[in-house]
Design a protein around this motif. Structure first.
Motif, PDB file in Angstrom:
ATOM      1  N   ILE A  34       0.847  -1.190   0.000  1.00 20.86           N
ATOM      2  CA  ILE A  34       0.000   0.000   0.000  1.00 20.86           C
ATOM      3  C   ILE A  34       0.882   1.239   0.000  1.00 20.86           C
ATOM      4  CG2 ILE A  34      -1.783   1.289   1.234  1.00 20.86           C
ATOM      5  CD1 ILE A  34      -2.680  -1.329   2.510  1.00 20.86           C
ATOM      6  N   THR A  35       0.645   2.132  -0.971  1.00 18.30           N
ATOM      7  CA  THR A  35       1.369   3.399  -1.023  1.00 18.30           C
ATOM      8  C   THR A  35       0.375   4.543  -0.897  1.00 18.30           C
ATOM      9  OG1 THR A  35       2.984   2.417  -2.535  1.00 18.30           O
ATOM     10  CG2 THR A  35       2.983   4.796  -2.365  1.00 18.30           C
ATOM     11  N   THR A  36       0.650   5.501   0.002  1.00 18.98           N
ATOM     12  CA  THR A  36      -0.229   6.652   0.200  1.00 18.98           C
ATOM     13  C   THR A  36       0.603   7.869   0.597  1.00 18.98           C
ATOM     14  OG1 THR A  36      -2.015   7.535   1.562  1.00 18.98           O
ATOM     15  CG2 THR A  36      -0.656   5.833   2.558  1.00 18.98           C
ATOM     16  N   GLU A  37       0.162   9.059   0.187  1.00 16.91           N
ATOM     17  CA  GLU A  37       0.931  10.274   0.471  1.00 16.91           C
ATOM     18  C   GLU A  37       0.556  10.921   1.807  1.00 16.91           C
ATOM     19  OE1 GLU A  37       1.109  13.160  -2.605  1.00 16.91           O
ATOM     20  OE2 GLU A  37       1.713  11.731  -4.144  1.00 16.91           O
ATOM     21  N   GLU A  38      -0.607  10.596   2.365  1.00 15.12           N
ATOM     22  CA  GLU A  38      -1.027  11.244   3.609  1.00 15.12           C
ATOM     23  C   GLU A  38      -1.306  10.238   4.720  1.00 15.12           C
ATOM     24  OE1 GLU A  38      -4.133  14.056   3.024  1.00 15.12           O
ATOM     25  OE2 GLU A  38      -2.897  15.401   1.815  1.00 15.12           O
ATOM     26  N   GLY A  39      -0.711   9.060   4.630  1.00 21.14           N
ATOM     27  CA  GLY A  39      -0.729   8.145   5.751  1.00 21.14           C
ATOM     28  C   GLY A  39      -1.971   7.286   5.879  1.00 21.14           C
ATOM     29  N   ILE A  40      -2.035   6.630   7.013  1.00 17.56           N
ATOM     30  CA  ILE A  40      -3.111   5.688   7.302  1.00 17.56           C
ATOM     31  C   ILE A  40      -3.738   6.013   8.651  1.00 17.56           C
ATOM     32  CG2 ILE A  40      -1.400   4.057   8.229  1.00 17.56           C
ATOM     33  CD1 ILE A  40      -3.304   1.788   7.406  1.00 17.56           C
ATOM     34  N   GLU A  41      -5.063   5.980   8.729  1.00 20.42           N
ATOM     35  CA  GLU A  41      -5.805   6.167   9.970  1.00 20.42           C
ATOM     36  C   GLU A  41      -6.554   4.872  10.263  1.00 20.42           C
ATOM     37  OE1 GLU A  41      -8.368   9.502   9.526  1.00 20.42           O
ATOM     38  OE2 GLU A  41      -6.769  10.848   8.825  1.00 20.42           O
ATOM     39  N   VAL A  42      -6.342   4.298  11.420  1.00 25.45           N
ATOM     40  CA  VAL A  42      -6.951   3.011  11.781  1.00 25.45           C
ATOM     41  C   VAL A  42      -8.006   3.228  12.864  1.00 25.45           C
ATOM     42  CG1 VAL A  42      -6.535   0.676  12.630  1.00 25.45           C
ATOM     43  CG2 VAL A  42      -4.808   1.810  11.214  1.00 25.45           C
TER      44      VAL A  42
ATOM     45  N   GLN B 198     -10.100   0.942  15.110  1.00 27.65           N
ATOM     46  CA  GLN B 198     -10.251  -0.442  15.556  1.00 27.65           C
ATOM     47  C   GLN B 198     -11.694  -0.766  15.935  1.00 27.65           C
ATOM     48  OE1 GLN B 198      -8.263  -2.951  15.522  1.00 27.65           O
ATOM     49  NE2 GLN B 198      -6.169  -2.183  15.406  1.00 27.65           N
ATOM     50  N   ASP B 199     -12.366   0.133  16.638  1.00 29.06           N
ATOM     51  CA  ASP B 199     -13.739  -0.138  17.068  1.00 29.06           C
ATOM     52  C   ASP B 199     -14.690  -0.273  15.887  1.00 29.06           C
ATOM     53  OD1 ASP B 199     -12.892  -0.082  19.670  1.00 29.06           O
ATOM     54  OD2 ASP B 199     -13.559   1.976  20.049  1.00 29.06           O
ATOM     55  N   SER B 200     -14.529   0.594  14.905  1.00 26.96           N
ATOM     56  CA  SER B 200     -15.391   0.557  13.712  1.00 26.96           C
ATOM     57  C   SER B 200     -14.889  -0.432  12.660  1.00 26.96           C
ATOM     58  CB  SER B 200     -15.491   1.952  13.099  1.00 26.96           C
ATOM     59  OG  SER B 200     -16.042   2.870  14.021  1.00 26.96           O
ATOM     60  N   LYS B 201     -13.694  -0.964  12.882  1.00 23.63           N
ATOM     61  CA  LYS B 201     -13.088  -1.986  12.017  1.00 23.63           C
ATOM     62  C   LYS B 201     -12.901  -1.510  10.568  1.00 23.63           C
ATOM     63  CE  LYS B 201     -14.206  -6.114  14.634  1.00 23.63           C
ATOM     64  NZ  LYS B 201     -14.733  -7.487  14.613  1.00 23.63           N
ATOM     65  N   TYR B 202     -12.226  -0.385  10.432  1.00 22.91           N
ATOM     66  CA  TYR B 202     -11.809   0.042   9.096  1.00 22.91           C
ATOM     67  C   TYR B 202     -10.574   0.915   9.231  1.00 22.91           C
ATOM     68  CZ  TYR B 202     -13.782   4.773   9.715  1.00 22.91           C
ATOM     69  OH  TYR B 202     -14.048   6.054  10.145  1.00 22.91           O
ATOM     70  N   TYR B 203      -9.840   1.047   8.120  1.00 24.12           N
ATOM     71  CA  TYR B 203      -8.747   2.003   8.083  1.00 24.12           C
ATOM     72  C   TYR B 203      -8.850   2.828   6.819  1.00 24.12           C
ATOM     73  CZ  TYR B 203      -6.336  -2.056   5.840  1.00 24.12           C
ATOM     74  OH  TYR B 203      -6.005  -3.157   5.089  1.00 24.12           O
ATOM     75  N   LEU B 204      -8.339   4.070   6.923  1.00 26.85           N
ATOM     76  CA  LEU B 204      -8.516   5.080   5.899  1.00 26.85           C
ATOM     77  C   LEU B 204      -7.160   5.471   5.313  1.00 26.85           C
ATOM     78  CD1 LEU B 204     -10.950   6.690   4.754  1.00 26.85           C
ATOM     79  CD2 LEU B 204     -10.359   8.499   6.376  1.00 26.85           C
ATOM     80  N   LEU B 205      -7.105   5.504   3.983  1.00 31.54           N
ATOM     81  CA  LEU B 205      -5.898   5.887   3.252  1.00 31.54           C
ATOM     82  C   LEU B 205      -6.225   7.097   2.389  1.00 31.54           C
ATOM     83  CD1 LEU B 205      -5.233   2.251   2.093  1.00 31.54           C
ATOM     84  CD2 LEU B 205      -3.953   3.383   3.895  1.00 31.54           C
ATOM     85  N   LYS B 206      -5.326   8.103   2.382  1.00 30.69           N
ATOM     86  CA  LYS B 206      -5.628   9.354   1.700  1.00 30.69           C
ATOM     87  C   LYS B 206      -4.528   9.759   0.729  1.00 30.69           C
ATOM     88  CE  LYS B 206      -8.300  11.297   5.575  1.00 30.69           C
ATOM     89  NZ  LYS B 206      -8.401  12.438   6.521  1.00 30.69           N
ATOM     90  N   LYS B 207      -4.951  10.263  -0.405  1.00 29.94           N
ATOM     91  CA  LYS B 207      -4.156  10.926  -1.439  1.00 29.94           C
ATOM     92  C   LYS B 207      -3.219   9.970  -2.176  1.00 29.94           C
ATOM     93  CE  LYS B 207      -1.742  15.195  -2.554  1.00 29.94           C
ATOM     94  NZ  LYS B 207      -1.095  16.419  -2.045  1.00 29.94           N
ATOM     95  N   ASN B 208      -3.482   9.854  -3.479  1.00 24.54           N
ATOM     96  CA  ASN B 208      -2.664   9.026  -4.372  1.00 24.54           C
ATOM     97  C   ASN B 208      -2.412   7.633  -3.793  1.00 24.54           C
ATOM     98  OD1 ASN B 208      -2.471  11.100  -6.268  1.00 24.54           O
ATOM     99  ND2 ASN B 208      -0.599  11.914  -5.357  1.00 24.54           N
ATOM    100  N   VAL B 209      -3.500   6.998  -3.428  1.00 25.49           N
ATOM    101  CA  VAL B 209      -3.414   5.661  -2.837  1.00 25.49           C
ATOM    102  C   VAL B 209      -3.240   4.623  -3.938  1.00 25.49           C
ATOM    103  CG1 VAL B 209      -4.573   3.948  -1.401  1.00 25.49           C
ATOM    104  CG2 VAL B 209      -4.921   6.391  -0.956  1.00 25.49           C
TER     105      VAL B 209
END
Length: 254
Positions: A27-35, A37-48
């Motif tokens: 996984i490549t992303t320019e603005e990182g990863i937000e995890v 855990q409670d909602s069971k998803y992670y978010l990737l932003k910009k040029n993913v």
């Protein structure tokens, strides 16, 4: 300066079409990863950009839902110039929005110039394309919606149907097409126009309703209701009480 974050994770994917196997996902992303855990998803932003054994995906914002762990992907949601390609699922497409449910192989692509290719069938729309790759059901809805393969061209604002696999090719088993203005189907040497067009592979019958026109072998026949038998290579046109059937025969010998 943007920071490029690259994640290499060992991924255990639960998929119906293949046995459980260990693979590598990058996984490549320019603005990182937000995890979350409670909602069971992670978010990737910009040029993913996600590259895995089963698919490649690009998008501006990608949301990945997981089950027991980050590695157990259930669903992918992507927005912004999305492209998706999977040799495993025999699907590739692009659009402004994508949703893909891994285990059921349900895919939705939405937005202007949306496109989805599965085996030998191409689907395009300025609206929504929805396909269940396991049971074959599909919907193409919106302006400039089309379904294309080597034998047929279908145009209409609302195209609904199903396909089945036949020797690694997808064959249409049923079809419902409607358009407030006019729907269009071209099948080999026959062109058909009507507000509503239905097809059933079991009966080999194409049914046309309202403002019907069939063009074939230099003949143009207009009426209110028509049927075309693809098995017997025959067709019929009828009219209601107000209108007559119109037949135009063109001389192509000159």
């Amino acid at each position: 300066m943007n920071i490029i974050i690259k994640l290499i994770i060992i991924l255990l994917i639960t998929i119906n079409v293949v046995s459980k196997a260990v693979g590598k996902t990058e996984i490549t992303t320019e603005e990182g990863i937000e995890v979350y855990q409670d909602s069971k998803y992670y978010l990737l932003k910009k040029n993913v950009h996600i590259k895995s054994d089963n698919f490649n995906l690009k998008g501006d914002i990608v949301k990945i839902f997981f089950d027991k762990s980050l590695y157990d992907i259930k669903e992918i949601e992507a927005k912004g110039s999305v492209t998706f390609d999977s040799s495993e699922f025999k699907i590739n497409g692009n659009g402004e929005y994508l949703n893909f449910k891994v285990s059921s192989e349900e895919i939705i692509i939405d937005g202007l110039n949306s496109k989805l290719i599965t085996n030998n069938i191409n689907m395009v729309s300025d609206g929504i394309i929805k396909v269940n790759n396991l049971n074959g059901d599909f919907i193409i809805k919106g302006k400039n919606s089309k379904l294309i393969n080597e034998n047929i061209l279908i145009i209409g604002d609302n195209i609904k149907g199903g396909f089945e696999n036949d020797f690694n090719q997808k064959e249409i088993k049923y079809l419902d097409v409607d358009d407030k203005e006019i729907s269009y189907v071209k099948n080999l040497n026959t062109e058909m126009y009507a507000k509503k067009i239905n097809f059933d592979s079991e009966s080999s019958l194409i049914e046309l309703k309202d403002n019907v026109t069939i063009i074939r072998d230099g003949e143009k026949i207009k009426g209110d209701y028509g049927t075309l038998d693809t098995k017997n290579n025959s067709y019929k046109i009828k009219s209601n009480n107000k209108n007559k059937v119109i037949v135009i025969i063109e001389n192509n010998d000159e």
